[in-house]
Design a protein around this motif. Structure first.
Motif, PDB file in Angstrom:
ATOM      1  N   ASP A  12      45.956   3.967 -32.857  1.00 34.80           N
ATOM      2  CA  ASP A  12      46.286   2.586 -32.524  1.00 34.80           C
ATOM      3  C   ASP A  12      47.575   2.516 -31.707  1.00 34.80           C
ATOM      4  O   ASP A  12      47.643   1.798 -30.706  1.00 34.80           O
ATOM      5  CB  ASP A  12      46.426   1.759 -33.803  1.00 34.80           C
ATOM      6  N   LEU A  13      48.588   3.266 -32.102  1.00 34.54           N
ATOM      7  CA  LEU A  13      49.850   3.293 -31.355  1.00 34.54           C
ATOM      8  C   LEU A  13      49.608   3.779 -29.929  1.00 34.54           C
ATOM      9  O   LEU A  13      50.143   3.213 -28.969  1.00 34.54           O
ATOM     10  CB  LEU A  13      50.868   4.202 -32.062  1.00 34.54           C
ATOM     11  N   GLY A  14      48.784   4.804 -29.780  1.00 34.47           N
ATOM     12  CA  GLY A  14      48.460   5.308 -28.450  1.00 34.47           C
ATOM     13  C   GLY A  14      47.805   4.248 -27.578  1.00 34.47           C
ATOM     14  O   GLY A  14      48.092   4.148 -26.383  1.00 34.47           O
ATOM     15  N   LYS A  15      46.943   3.436 -28.175  1.00 35.45           N
ATOM     16  CA  LYS A  15      46.319   2.348 -27.414  1.00 35.45           C
ATOM     17  C   LYS A  15      47.364   1.351 -26.935  1.00 35.45           C
ATOM     18  O   LYS A  15      47.296   0.865 -25.812  1.00 35.45           O
ATOM     19  CB  LYS A  15      45.263   1.643 -28.260  1.00 35.45           C
ATOM     20  N   TRP A  16      48.328   1.035 -27.788  1.00 33.01           N
ATOM     21  CA  TRP A  16      49.404   0.119 -27.386  1.00 33.01           C
ATOM     22  C   TRP A  16      50.221   0.716 -26.250  1.00 33.01           C
ATOM     23  O   TRP A  16      50.507   0.056 -25.261  1.00 33.01           O
ATOM     24  CB  TRP A  16      50.335  -0.187 -28.566  1.00 33.01           C
ATOM     25  N   LEU A  17      50.605   1.975 -26.391  1.00 33.95           N
ATOM     26  CA  LEU A  17      51.474   2.609 -25.402  1.00 33.95           C
ATOM     27  C   LEU A  17      50.775   2.820 -24.061  1.00 33.95           C
ATOM     28  O   LEU A  17      51.433   2.821 -23.016  1.00 33.95           O
ATOM     29  CB  LEU A  17      51.990   3.947 -25.943  1.00 33.95           C
ATOM     30  N   ASN A  18      49.461   2.998 -24.067  1.00 37.76           N
ATOM     31  CA  ASN A  18      48.702   3.206 -22.830  1.00 37.76           C
ATOM     32  C   ASN A  18      48.164   1.917 -22.228  1.00 37.76           C
ATOM     33  O   ASN A  18      47.428   1.954 -21.253  1.00 37.76           O
ATOM     34  CB  ASN A  18      47.550   4.178 -23.075  1.00 37.76           C
TER      35      ASN A  18
END
Length: 60
Positions: free
Chosen positions: A26-32
């Motif tokens: 989920d964090l990766g989706k936010w950062l990307n």
């Protein structure tokens, strides 16, 4: 409550996720930029177009 990433049962330690792995996904989706709200504001559209034109072409 189900994990929003995989649907498994939520773990209190990682709520609302089931694990650190799903929290990291989920964090990766936010950062990307995977989570975004589309804008219909003309200025936002113009800025996005200008930014896209400034980026170097990607090689495939």
């Amino acid at each position: 409550m189900s994990c929003p990433i995989c649907g498994e049962t939520t773990d209190q330690s990682y709520r609302p996720f089931c694990s650190k792995r799903c929290a990291d996904i989920d964090l990766g989706k936010w950062l990307n930029g995977g989570y975004s709200v589309p804008s219909e504001d003309q200025e936002d559209l113009e800025n996005a177009l200008e930014d896209a034109e400034k980026r170097p072409p990607t090689e495939h």
